[in-house]
Scaffold this motif. Structure first.
Motif, PDB file in Angstrom:
ATOM      1  N   ARG A  27      39.980  51.458  27.812  1.00  0.00           N
ATOM      2  CA  ARG A  27      39.308  51.619  29.276  1.00  0.00           C
ATOM      3  C   ARG A  27      39.238  50.194  29.790  1.00  0.00           C
ATOM      4  O   ARG A  27      39.354  50.058  30.913  1.00  0.00           O
ATOM      5  CB  ARG A  27      37.890  52.306  29.091  1.00  0.00           C
ATOM      6  CG  ARG A  27      37.947  53.899  28.890  1.00  0.00           C
ATOM      7  CD  ARG A  27      36.802  54.343  28.733  1.00  0.00           C
ATOM      8  NE  ARG A  27      37.016  55.753  28.700  1.00  0.00           N
ATOM      9  CZ  ARG A  27      36.045  56.584  28.218  1.00  0.00           C
ATOM     10  NH1 ARG A  27      34.661  56.150  28.213  1.00  0.00           N
ATOM     11  NH2 ARG A  27      36.286  57.920  28.161  1.00  0.00           N
ATOM     12  N   ASP A  28      38.548  49.246  29.140  1.00  0.00           N
ATOM     13  CA  ASP A  28      38.379  47.883  29.639  1.00  0.00           C
ATOM     14  C   ASP A  28      39.853  47.376  30.432  1.00  0.00           C
ATOM     15  O   ASP A  28      39.684  46.685  31.463  1.00  0.00           O
ATOM     16  CB  ASP A  28      38.025  46.762  29.004  1.00  0.00           C
ATOM     17  CG  ASP A  28      38.607  46.753  27.564  1.00  0.00           C
ATOM     18  OD1 ASP A  28      39.131  47.611  27.056  1.00  0.00           O
ATOM     19  OD2 ASP A  28      38.520  45.683  26.901  1.00  0.00           O
ATOM     20  N   GLU A  29      40.834  47.604  29.651  1.00  0.00           N
ATOM     21  CA  GLU A  29      41.880  46.964  30.142  1.00  0.00           C
ATOM     22  C   GLU A  29      42.398  47.697  31.430  1.00  0.00           C
ATOM     23  O   GLU A  29      42.987  47.164  32.273  1.00  0.00           O
ATOM     24  CB  GLU A  29      43.099  47.242  29.116  1.00  0.00           C
ATOM     25  CG  GLU A  29      42.800  46.747  27.671  1.00  0.00           C
ATOM     26  CD  GLU A  29      42.724  45.296  27.391  1.00  0.00           C
ATOM     27  OE1 GLU A  29      42.934  44.445  28.474  1.00  0.00           O
ATOM     28  OE2 GLU A  29      42.244  44.907  26.418  1.00  0.00           O
ATOM     29  N   VAL A  30      42.452  48.942  31.541  1.00  0.00           N
ATOM     30  CA  VAL A  30      42.859  49.937  32.475  1.00  0.00           C
ATOM     31  C   VAL A  30      41.995  49.427  33.749  1.00  0.00           C
ATOM     32  O   VAL A  30      42.597  49.352  34.947  1.00  0.00           O
ATOM     33  CB  VAL A  30      42.831  51.228  32.301  1.00  0.00           C
ATOM     34  CG1 VAL A  30      43.486  52.158  33.466  1.00  0.00           C
ATOM     35  CG2 VAL A  30      43.624  51.720  31.118  1.00  0.00           C
ATOM     36  N   ALA A  31      40.566  49.423  33.597  1.00  0.00           N
ATOM     37  CA  ALA A  31      39.620  49.200  34.817  1.00  0.00           C
ATOM     38  C   ALA A  31      39.973  47.620  35.416  1.00  0.00           C
ATOM     39  O   ALA A  31      40.122  47.688  36.538  1.00  0.00           O
ATOM     40  CB  ALA A  31      38.290  49.346  34.141  1.00  0.00           C
ATOM     41  N   ARG A  32      40.226  46.605  34.424  1.00  0.00           N
ATOM     42  CA  ARG A  32      40.589  45.453  34.935  1.00  0.00           C
ATOM     43  C   ARG A  32      41.937  45.429  35.875  1.00  0.00           C
ATOM     44  O   ARG A  32      42.144  44.792  37.088  1.00  0.00           O
ATOM     45  CB  ARG A  32      40.666  44.453  33.774  1.00  0.00           C
ATOM     46  CG  ARG A  32      39.359  43.752  33.238  1.00  0.00           C
ATOM     47  CD  ARG A  32      39.699  42.470  32.556  1.00  0.00           C
ATOM     48  NE  ARG A  32      40.244  42.838  31.295  1.00  0.00           N
ATOM     49  CZ  ARG A  32      39.588  43.253  30.229  1.00  0.00           C
ATOM     50  NH1 ARG A  32      38.213  43.379  30.309  1.00  0.00           N
ATOM     51  NH2 ARG A  32      40.124  43.790  28.921  1.00  0.00           N
ATOM     52  N   ALA A  33      42.970  46.250  35.220  1.00  0.00           N
ATOM     53  CA  ALA A  33      44.368  46.475  35.988  1.00  0.00           C
ATOM     54  C   ALA A  33      44.138  47.024  37.409  1.00  0.00           C
ATOM     55  O   ALA A  33      44.793  46.512  38.482  1.00  0.00           O
ATOM     56  CB  ALA A  33      45.160  47.071  35.117  1.00  0.00           C
ATOM     57  N   ILE A  34      43.346  47.985  37.454  1.00  0.00           N
ATOM     58  CA  ILE A  34      42.988  48.636  38.728  1.00  0.00           C
ATOM     59  C   ILE A  34      42.554  47.718  39.710  1.00  0.00           C
ATOM     60  O   ILE A  34      42.839  47.594  40.900  1.00  0.00           O
ATOM     61  CB  ILE A  34      42.257  49.929  38.743  1.00  0.00           C
ATOM     62  CG1 ILE A  34      43.170  51.074  37.689  1.00  0.00           C
ATOM     63  CG2 ILE A  34      41.772  50.652  39.805  1.00  0.00           C
ATOM     64  CD1 ILE A  34      42.393  52.284  37.539  1.00  0.00           C
ATOM     65  N   ASN A  35      41.396  47.138  39.124  1.00  0.00           N
ATOM     66  CA  ASN A  35      40.688  46.024  39.903  1.00  0.00           C
ATOM     67  C   ASN A  35      41.529  44.833  40.412  1.00  0.00           C
ATOM     68  O   ASN A  35      41.201  44.645  41.800  1.00  0.00           O
ATOM     69  CB  ASN A  35      39.543  45.636  38.964  1.00  0.00           C
ATOM     70  CG  ASN A  35      38.549  44.880  39.861  1.00  0.00           C
ATOM     71  OD1 ASN A  35      37.720  45.341  40.774  1.00  0.00           O
ATOM     72  ND2 ASN A  35      38.268  43.465  39.640  1.00  0.00           N
ATOM     73  N   ALA A  36      42.307  44.421  39.628  1.00  0.00           N
ATOM     74  CA  ALA A  36      43.373  43.480  39.954  1.00  0.00           C
ATOM     75  C   ALA A  36      44.338  44.073  41.127  1.00  0.00           C
ATOM     76  O   ALA A  36      44.739  43.457  42.048  1.00  0.00           O
ATOM     77  CB  ALA A  36      44.134  42.942  38.818  1.00  0.00           C
ATOM     78  N   GLU A  37      44.767  45.198  41.133  1.00  0.00           N
ATOM     79  CA  GLU A  37      45.935  45.730  42.003  1.00  0.00           C
ATOM     80  C   GLU A  37      45.145  45.910  43.250  1.00  0.00           C
ATOM     81  O   GLU A  37      45.626  45.537  44.288  1.00  0.00           O
ATOM     82  CB  GLU A  37      46.334  47.197  41.442  1.00  0.00           C
ATOM     83  CG  GLU A  37      47.289  47.218  40.594  1.00  0.00           C
ATOM     84  CD  GLU A  37      48.489  46.431  40.715  1.00  0.00           C
ATOM     85  OE1 GLU A  37      49.263  46.979  41.756  1.00  0.00           O
ATOM     86  OE2 GLU A  37      48.984  45.331  40.311  1.00  0.00           O
ATOM     87  N   VAL A  38      43.914  46.324  43.428  1.00  0.00           N
ATOM     88  CA  VAL A  38      43.292  46.578  44.784  1.00  0.00           C
ATOM     89  C   VAL A  38      43.069  44.892  45.105  1.00  0.00           C
ATOM     90  O   VAL A  38      43.146  45.060  46.258  1.00  0.00           O
ATOM     91  CB  VAL A  38      41.814  47.415  44.375  1.00  0.00           C
ATOM     92  CG1 VAL A  38      41.119  47.547  45.572  1.00  0.00           C
ATOM     93  CG2 VAL A  38      42.135  48.731  43.765  1.00  0.00           C
ATOM     94  N   LYS A  39      42.265  44.266  44.317  1.00  0.00           N
ATOM     95  CA  LYS A  39      42.361  42.887  44.909  1.00  0.00           C
ATOM     96  C   LYS A  39      43.524  42.330  45.404  1.00  0.00           C
ATOM     97  O   LYS A  39      43.374  41.430  46.524  1.00  0.00           O
ATOM     98  CB  LYS A  39      41.725  42.142  43.683  1.00  0.00           C
ATOM     99  CG  LYS A  39      40.240  41.327  44.302  1.00  0.00           C
ATOM    100  CD  LYS A  39      39.965  40.752  42.970  1.00  0.00           C
ATOM    101  CE  LYS A  39      39.437  39.347  43.416  1.00  0.00           C
ATOM    102  NZ  LYS A  39      38.767  38.706  42.109  1.00  0.00           N
ATOM    103  N   ALA A  40      44.574  42.775  44.835  1.00  0.00           N
ATOM    104  CA  ALA A  40      45.989  41.933  45.441  1.00  0.00           C
ATOM    105  C   ALA A  40      46.381  42.756  46.691  1.00  0.00           C
ATOM    106  O   ALA A  40      47.691  42.471  47.154  1.00  0.00           O
ATOM    107  CB  ALA A  40      46.908  42.007  44.154  1.00  0.00           C
ATOM    108  N   GLY A  41      45.605  43.665  47.242  1.00  0.00           N
ATOM    109  CA  GLY A  41      46.105  44.190  48.526  1.00  0.00           C
ATOM    110  C   GLY A  41      47.256  45.537  48.017  1.00  0.00           C
ATOM    111  O   GLY A  41      47.775  45.865  49.092  1.00  0.00           O
ATOM    112  N   ARG A  42      47.107  45.900  46.889  1.00  0.00           N
ATOM    113  CA  ARG A  42      47.993  47.119  46.738  1.00  0.00           C
ATOM    114  C   ARG A  42      47.383  48.490  46.364  1.00  0.00           C
ATOM    115  O   ARG A  42      47.676  49.276  45.624  1.00  0.00           O
ATOM    116  CB  ARG A  42      48.792  46.786  45.606  1.00  0.00           C
ATOM    117  CG  ARG A  42      50.065  45.795  45.733  1.00  0.00           C
ATOM    118  CD  ARG A  42      50.978  45.429  44.840  1.00  0.00           C
ATOM    119  NE  ARG A  42      50.399  45.033  43.586  1.00  0.00           N
ATOM    120  CZ  ARG A  42      50.192  43.453  43.147  1.00  0.00           C
ATOM    121  NH1 ARG A  42      50.520  42.595  44.071  1.00  0.00           N
ATOM    122  NH2 ARG A  42      49.713  43.092  42.217  1.00  0.00           N
ATOM    123  N   GLY A  43      46.072  48.444  46.932  1.00  0.00           N
ATOM    124  CA  GLY A  43      45.233  49.385  46.698  1.00  0.00           C
ATOM    125  C   GLY A  43      45.529  50.571  47.739  1.00  0.00           C
ATOM    126  O   GLY A  43      45.987  50.606  48.524  1.00  0.00           O
TER     127      GLY A  43
END
Ligand code: FAD
Length: 657
Positions: free
Chosen positions: A343-359
């Motif tokens: 879960r920690d890996e997937v949560a960080r990945a989602i966070n990064a995508e949203v932060k990069a403007g791809r949310g």
């Protein structure tokens, strides 16, 4: 002091989720008079909300599964920070606890040949989660309650009273643990709790102080043993899958009684909570959606998890869509899809995508199961998810993707306990379930909580029973201790009556909202040193203000008063999280630091231990116990290299881990 309702038991279990009920069953089976006290309705605990399943290496769907594989997965998931003895007991005993549930009346989904069905989940090498659709917790609680009723019926036949030996006190909130101070030599059996100073005679547990939520009247439970099974702390965060009772009460009760908490920096942000509409933000979207084939895509339609497979997992996860898709039908010859990373890996990945403007429009990503299964299959396998999205978001998950984002879900940290007996370092105090620390290390695998509740709930009940049976004298609660507990509980009314200027009085709801914002913004999924230092200043200020929290009205069902009492616990526990998180200068599992982005093997050897020092919280470092050699041998050397220091590897054998 007002007149108090008094009860006397051998064992008092605080909490009626899976851990509490299993502990109570065991204490009763050992012949002890047992009480279960819970602040919500009987049957309403987080356990009932559990969706995906119970992890247990029964090998029903893939016969290659075994306790050794489960142990390895759990240690990997926790990034080797787990208490390895707990992980070992858990992996070995979970299958028996699941089968035992069937003897209590549980009915799990079945395989084609009639065995308990098991599903895939993140971080588990084989299909391992026994489940009942996506309503597993409901069945678990139902069967445990059924067992409790069966025991009470047997007591009625033998003693003429259903509640002669096992009674449930529902909607009754414990605010304080009560201690005695025995004379030297009077203390009774040695308790094998962690970090105990065997030279002095420490105060022992003598009971618990509580109030009825409806009437506000106080209750005293006198008992030589108390099992904490109060669950987690999520209500200190703004976006959370947890409900109102997760205010860290057990963690705070333990701290104030002199117990220690470990691993408090590790808070799990589940990758998939609902993000829209705002009123339901944070509600869980079970991992079973991904376990059953759901894929994550960003706003550009890219299946982005392939970009986030960390080095330590590269050999186990597919790096292309074809292989990932083949895994569902041929798991032996393909690597797993990266949506099933811990879960920690997937949560960080989602966070990064949203932060990069791809949310997505509402700040999440898309989770789609509609292209992977027929509508009938989705409704059969994920009925609660189908219902939840239809009712709450007007989304039909059989035809369209869900919007999801991280939500505070679980605390890995908790009361430091002896792995075998669940004893804390306070004689007579035991802890099991989410309130206990150690088992999950820095990150819990999905499904490993329900099994943890059963394995360690049983052990806590047994530990408490053994302790009480061996006691030479029963501890006593003094009137002074009771008077102090009552004064503390009534302080929010006294603050209103205290005639201070209204401007000095604080509203519990305002303070709670501010606390949630601080924890969300400054000690959330991605952390930075300067922000956590700022959080600690804010927590100090909130603690000062909380001393002036004032509530109106009477003690009869008064939610403002209840929240004022919960706040004290939330503030103490939040301080533990923030102080430990600031201290750990690495990223590991549920603790991600922007300023220390790497996992540091030197930190794997350290536990952070919180104790209360009157005014606040002390955090000390403690070396991790080296793993037993036969358990070290379960891992490939190349895997150990990813987690252990060169020095440890050079030392070889048990000393290496
Ligand atoms: P709980 O079940 O939360 O029980 C806590 C009890 O303590 C309650 O009865 C409460 O009233 C009582 N209590 C608290 N404070 C006090 C007090 N001061 N005085 C008296 N009583 C008190 N895990 C899995 O393994 N598989 C899953 O599929 C899964 N799905 C989940 C889905 C959701 C939505 C959530 C929120 C969690 C899920 N989890 C899952 C995690 C798991 O459900 C919890 O970690 C677990 O149920 C905790 O059980 P517990 O017995 O420790 O506490």
């Amino acid at each position: 002091m007002t007149e108090l309702e008094r009860h006397s038991y051998d064992v008092v279990v605080i909490g009626a989720g899976g851990a509490g009920l299993r502990a109570a069953i065991e204490a009763h089976e050992q012949g002890l008079r047992t009480a279960v006290v819970c602040k919500s309705l009987f049957g309403k605990a987080h356990t009932v909300m559990a969706e995906g399943g119970i992890a247990a290496a029964m090998g029903n769907v893939n016969s290659r599964d075994s306790w050794q594989v489960h142990f390895r997965d759990t240690m990997r998931g926790g990034k080797f920070l787990n208490n390895w003895r707990m992980a070992e007991l858990h992996a070995k005993e979970a299958p028996d606890r699941v089968w035992e549930l069937e003897t209590y009346g549980a009915l799990f989904d079945r395989t084609g040949d009639g065995r308990i069905s098991q599903r895939n989940f993140g971080g588990h090498e084989y299909p391992r989660l026994a489940h009942v659709g996506d309503r597993t917790g409901l069945e678990l609680i139902r069967s445990l309650q059924q067992k409790i009723v069966a025991l009470q019926q047997a007591d009625r036949r033998e003693h003429g009273d259903y509640e002669a030996r096992l009674r449930v006190f529902a909607e009754c909130t414990v605010t304080e643990l009560l201690l005695d101070s025995p004379e030297p030599g009077q203390a009774g059996p040695a308790q094998t709790g962690p970090g105990q100073d065997t030279g002095a005679t420490p105060p022992r547990v003598a009971g618990a102080f509580a109030y009825w939520r409806e009437s506000g009247r106080f209750v005293v439970f006198e008992a030589p043993a108390v099992v904490l099974a109060t669950g987690g702390i999520g209500k200190s965060f703004k976006v959370t899958s947890n409900s109102w009772e997760y205010t860290g009460d057990g963690h705070a009760l333990a701290l104030r009684a002199g117990a220690s908490l470990i691993n408090m920096e590790f808070v799990q942000f589940h990758p998939t909570g609902m993000v829209w509409p705002p009123s339901v933000k944070g509600i869980l979207v079970t991992e079973s959606v991904r376990g059953d084939g759901g894929v994550l895509r960003n706003s550009e339609g890219r299946r982005f998890m392939f970009d986030y497979i960390p080095e330590v997992f590269k050999d186990k996860y597919a790096d292309n869509e074809d292989e990932a898709d083949r895994w569902y039908t041929d798991p032996d010859n393909n690597r797993r899809p990266p949506e099933l990373l811990p879960r920690d890996e997937v949560a960080r990945a989602i966070n990064a995508e949203v932060k990069a403007g791809r949310g997505t429009e509402h700040g999440g990503v898309f989770l789609d199961v509609s292209t992977r299964m027929s509508a009938d299959e989705i409704i059969r396998r994920l009925p609660s998810m189908h219902h939840q999205f239809k009712e709450l978001a007007d989304v039909d998950i059989t035809a369209e993707p869900m919007e999801v984002g991280p939500t505070c879900h679980y605390v890995m940290g908790g009361v430091e306990v002896d792995p075998d007996t669940a004893a804390s370092r306070v004689p007579g105090l035991f802890a099991a379930g989410e309130v206990a620390g150690g088992m999950h290390g820095s990150n819990r695998l999905g499904g490993n909580s329900l099994s943890d509740l059963l394995v360690f709930g049983r052990r806590a009940g047994l530990g408490a029973a053994d302790y009480v049976t061996a006691l030479r004298d029963r501890p006593r609660v003094t009137e002074q201790v009771l008077a102090q507990a009552e004064r503390t509980a009534l302080a929010p009314f006294a603050n209103l009556a205290g005639a201070g200027p209204a401007a000095d009085q604080e509203n519990p709801y305002t303070l709670h909202l501010e606390l949630q914002q601080v924890m969300n913004d400054l000690v959330g999924i991605i952390r930075r040193g300067a922000e956590m230092a700022q959080a600690l200043d804010r927590l100090d200020e909130l603690k000062r203000r909380a001393e002036h929290v004032a509530v109106e009205g009477h003690r009869q069902f008064n939610p403002g008063w209840h929240l004022a009492l919960d706040l004290r616990n939330m503030l103490l526990v939040s301080e533990c999280v923030a102080r430990s998180a600031l201290r750990r200068t690495e990223s590991r599992g549920g603790h991600t630091r922007d300023d220390y982005p790497r996992m540091d093997p030197r930190w794997r050897r350290k536990l952070l231990v919180c104790t209360a020092d009157g005014a606040g919280v002390e955090v000390a470092e403690r070396p991790q116990e080296p793993m037993r050699p036969d358990l070290v041998d379960l891992f490939e050397f190349t895997e150990l290299q990813k987690y252990l220091t060169g020095e440890e590897l050079a030392a070889g054998g048990a000393e290496r881990a």
